[in-house]
Design a protein around this motif. Sequence first.
Motif, PDB file in Angstrom:
ATOM      1  N   SER A 194       0.854  -1.187   0.000  1.00  7.56           N
ATOM      2  CA  SER A 194       0.000   0.000   0.000  1.00  7.56           C
ATOM      3  C   SER A 194       0.891   1.238   0.000  1.00  7.56           C
ATOM      4  O   SER A 194       2.022   1.199   0.473  1.00  7.56           O
ATOM      5  CB  SER A 194      -0.929  -0.002   1.219  1.00  7.56           C
ATOM      6  OG  SER A 194      -0.194   0.093   2.422  1.00  7.56           O
ATOM      7  N   GLU A 208       2.254  -2.539   5.045  1.00 10.15           N
ATOM      8  CA  GLU A 208       1.171  -1.675   5.517  1.00 10.15           C
ATOM      9  C   GLU A 208       1.646  -0.251   5.744  1.00 10.15           C
ATOM     10  O   GLU A 208       2.553   0.003   6.537  1.00 10.15           O
ATOM     11  CB  GLU A 208       0.584  -2.247   6.803  1.00 10.15           C
ATOM     12  CG  GLU A 208      -0.362  -1.321   7.543  1.00 10.15           C
ATOM     13  CD  GLU A 208      -1.619  -0.972   6.760  1.00 10.15           C
ATOM     14  OE1 GLU A 208      -1.477  -0.411   5.656  1.00 10.15           O
ATOM     15  OE2 GLU A 208      -2.721  -1.239   7.250  1.00 10.15           O
ATOM     16  N   GLY A 224      -3.583   1.697   6.562  1.00 10.69           N
ATOM     17  CA  GLY A 224      -4.549   1.449   7.624  1.00 10.69           C
ATOM     18  C   GLY A 224      -5.970   1.553   7.104  1.00 10.69           C
ATOM     19  O   GLY A 224      -6.246   1.340   5.931  1.00 10.69           O
ATOM     20  N   PHE A 261      -6.602  -2.101   5.346  1.00 11.71           N
ATOM     21  CA  PHE A 261      -6.008  -3.110   6.212  1.00 11.71           C
ATOM     22  C   PHE A 261      -7.012  -4.217   6.514  1.00 11.71           C
ATOM     23  O   PHE A 261      -6.679  -5.408   6.499  1.00 11.71           O
ATOM     24  CB  PHE A 261      -5.534  -2.446   7.509  1.00 11.71           C
ATOM     25  CG  PHE A 261      -4.805  -3.373   8.438  1.00 11.71           C
ATOM     26  CD1 PHE A 261      -3.766  -4.158   7.985  1.00 11.71           C
ATOM     27  CD2 PHE A 261      -5.157  -3.443   9.775  1.00 11.71           C
ATOM     28  CE1 PHE A 261      -3.081  -5.012   8.848  1.00 11.71           C
ATOM     29  CE2 PHE A 261      -4.490  -4.291  10.640  1.00 11.71           C
ATOM     30  CZ  PHE A 261      -3.450  -5.077  10.170  1.00 11.71           C
ATOM     31  N   ASP A 262      -8.248  -3.844   6.771  1.00 12.96           N
ATOM     32  CA  ASP A 262      -9.303  -4.824   7.028  1.00 12.96           C
ATOM     33  C   ASP A 262      -9.494  -5.769   5.845  1.00 12.96           C
ATOM     34  O   ASP A 262      -9.609  -6.986   6.004  1.00 12.96           O
ATOM     35  CB  ASP A 262     -10.623  -4.103   7.319  1.00 12.96           C
ATOM     36  CG  ASP A 262     -11.019  -4.188   8.774  1.00 12.96           C
ATOM     37  OD1 ASP A 262     -10.510  -5.074   9.483  1.00 12.96           O
ATOM     38  OD2 ASP A 262     -11.833  -3.378   9.216  1.00 12.96           O
ATOM     39  N   LEU A 310      -6.592  -8.290   5.377  1.00 11.89           N
ATOM     40  CA  LEU A 310      -6.643  -9.403   6.319  1.00 11.89           C
ATOM     41  C   LEU A 310      -7.517 -10.544   5.797  1.00 11.89           C
ATOM     42  O   LEU A 310      -7.189 -11.718   5.974  1.00 11.89           O
ATOM     43  CB  LEU A 310      -7.166  -8.934   7.680  1.00 11.89           C
ATOM     44  CG  LEU A 310      -6.211  -8.102   8.531  1.00 11.89           C
ATOM     45  CD1 LEU A 310      -6.908  -7.621   9.806  1.00 11.89           C
ATOM     46  CD2 LEU A 310      -4.960  -8.888   8.884  1.00 11.89           C
ATOM     47  N   LYS A 321      -5.445 -12.590   3.096  1.00 11.11           N
ATOM     48  CA  LYS A 321      -4.121 -13.136   3.413  1.00 11.11           C
ATOM     49  C   LYS A 321      -4.104 -14.650   3.251  1.00 11.11           C
ATOM     50  O   LYS A 321      -5.113 -15.333   3.437  1.00 11.11           O
ATOM     51  CB  LYS A 321      -3.729 -12.773   4.852  1.00 11.11           C
ATOM     52  CG  LYS A 321      -3.425 -11.307   5.055  1.00 11.11           C
ATOM     53  CD  LYS A 321      -2.139 -10.882   4.373  1.00 11.11           C
ATOM     54  CE  LYS A 321      -0.916 -11.450   5.092  1.00 11.11           C
ATOM     55  NZ  LYS A 321       0.344 -11.009   4.449  1.00 11.11           N
ATOM     56  N   ILE A 371       2.994  -9.456   7.776  1.00 15.71           N
ATOM     57  CA  ILE A 371       2.639  -8.053   7.590  1.00 15.71           C
ATOM     58  C   ILE A 371       3.666  -7.190   8.323  1.00 15.71           C
ATOM     59  O   ILE A 371       3.879  -7.365   9.522  1.00 15.71           O
ATOM     60  CB  ILE A 371       1.236  -7.738   8.135  1.00 15.71           C
ATOM     61  CG1 ILE A 371       0.176  -8.598   7.444  1.00 15.71           C
ATOM     62  CG2 ILE A 371       0.919  -6.255   7.957  1.00 15.71           C
ATOM     63  CD1 ILE A 371      -1.211  -8.456   8.046  1.00 15.71           C
ATOM     64  N   VAL A 393       4.423  -3.301   9.400  1.00 15.95           N
ATOM     65  CA  VAL A 393       3.691  -2.038   9.566  1.00 15.95           C
ATOM     66  C   VAL A 393       4.679  -0.939   9.939  1.00 15.95           C
ATOM     67  O   VAL A 393       5.277  -0.968  11.010  1.00 15.95           O
ATOM     68  CB  VAL A 393       2.614  -2.160  10.667  1.00 15.95           C
ATOM     69  CG1 VAL A 393       1.816  -0.864  10.756  1.00 15.95           C
ATOM     70  CG2 VAL A 393       1.696  -3.340  10.402  1.00 15.95           C
ATOM     71  N   MET A 442       0.599   4.381   9.118  1.00 17.01           N
ATOM     72  CA  MET A 442      -0.827   4.303   8.789  1.00 17.01           C
ATOM     73  C   MET A 442      -1.300   5.710   8.442  1.00 17.01           C
ATOM     74  O   MET A 442      -1.885   6.405   9.261  1.00 17.01           O
ATOM     75  CB  MET A 442      -1.642   3.717   9.948  1.00 17.01           C
ATOM     76  CG  MET A 442      -1.419   2.234  10.157  1.00 17.01           C
ATOM     77  SD  MET A 442      -2.673   1.516  11.246  1.00 17.01           S
ATOM     78  CE  MET A 442      -2.240  -0.233  11.136  1.00 17.01           C
ATOM     79  N   VAL A 482     -10.191  -1.837  13.587  1.00 16.68           N
ATOM     80  CA  VAL A 482     -10.052  -2.921  12.612  1.00 16.68           C
ATOM     81  C   VAL A 482     -11.000  -4.041  13.014  1.00 16.68           C
ATOM     82  O   VAL A 482     -11.054  -4.430  14.183  1.00 16.68           O
ATOM     83  CB  VAL A 482      -8.597  -3.441  12.570  1.00 16.68           C
ATOM     84  CG1 VAL A 482      -8.466  -4.574  11.568  1.00 16.68           C
ATOM     85  CG2 VAL A 482      -7.640  -2.308  12.229  1.00 16.68           C
ATOM     86  N   ILE A 522       2.287 -10.299  12.313  1.00 16.23           N
ATOM     87  CA  ILE A 522       2.238  -8.861  12.062  1.00 16.23           C
ATOM     88  C   ILE A 522       3.181  -8.172  13.033  1.00 16.23           C
ATOM     89  O   ILE A 522       3.201  -8.489  14.228  1.00 16.23           O
ATOM     90  CB  ILE A 522       0.795  -8.315  12.191  1.00 16.23           C
ATOM     91  CG1 ILE A 522       0.773  -6.804  11.982  1.00 16.23           C
ATOM     92  CG2 ILE A 522       0.156  -8.692  13.509  1.00 16.23           C
ATOM     93  CD1 ILE A 522      -0.636  -6.241  11.868  1.00 16.23           C
TER      94      ILE A 522
END
Length: 207
Positions: free
Chosen positions: A25, A95, A98, A102-103, A106, A109, A115, A117, A120, A132, A145
């Motif tokens: 992203s 990431e 956010g 992000f939702d 998930l 995946k 992941i 991070v 965000m 989330v 993560i």
Amino acid sequence: MPGMTAYAGLFEICKPKKGDKVYISSAFGVVGQIVGQFAKLMGCYVVGSAGNQQKVDLMQVRFGFGEAFNYKEEPNLDAALKGKYFPEGIDIFWEKVGDKMFDVVLMNKRLHGRIAVCGMISQYNFEEHEGVQNLMHLIYKRIRIEGFFVLDFCHLYPKFLDLVVPYIQENKITYVEDITQGLENGPRSSWISLAFSLAAILGNEFF
């Protein structure tokens, strides 16, 4: 510093393997563009998203991403990831955004996905951050993560140079430069450069 951030998150946290499916992203940012190129050099399938078509074109033509898309033109990101870009799921997610992205990731995946991070950007200006909803996927799919700052990995800088310098010498890594013409524009350019440097140190991007 952006290259070191890309190295630390990808190689030390996500540990890419040949054939991994990688989604980035904010992929046109100073960090994301290097993450994508590193992943390509490792033999991964790489998809990046950004906010306009010019960035999308550069990711494919200049950076060699397998696919790239404008997330603003995807009314159903879940359908886009499942149907167009990752029908087999995502192994590695970088990431930076956010929020709803992000939702959705998930839900897409793969088993034992990773992941990293380091920011965000959708949440920086909110007093109350958005939640989330799909965290159960972390359990179902045994997803790892990890959030990080590049400063955590300063001791690996020589190792990073051993990797990246040959790639640069062989023209296997490219990047976008912002060139300012005219001495009168120097002060403004210097402040912008300082802002980007501070953002990189903190693991953030302004893209």
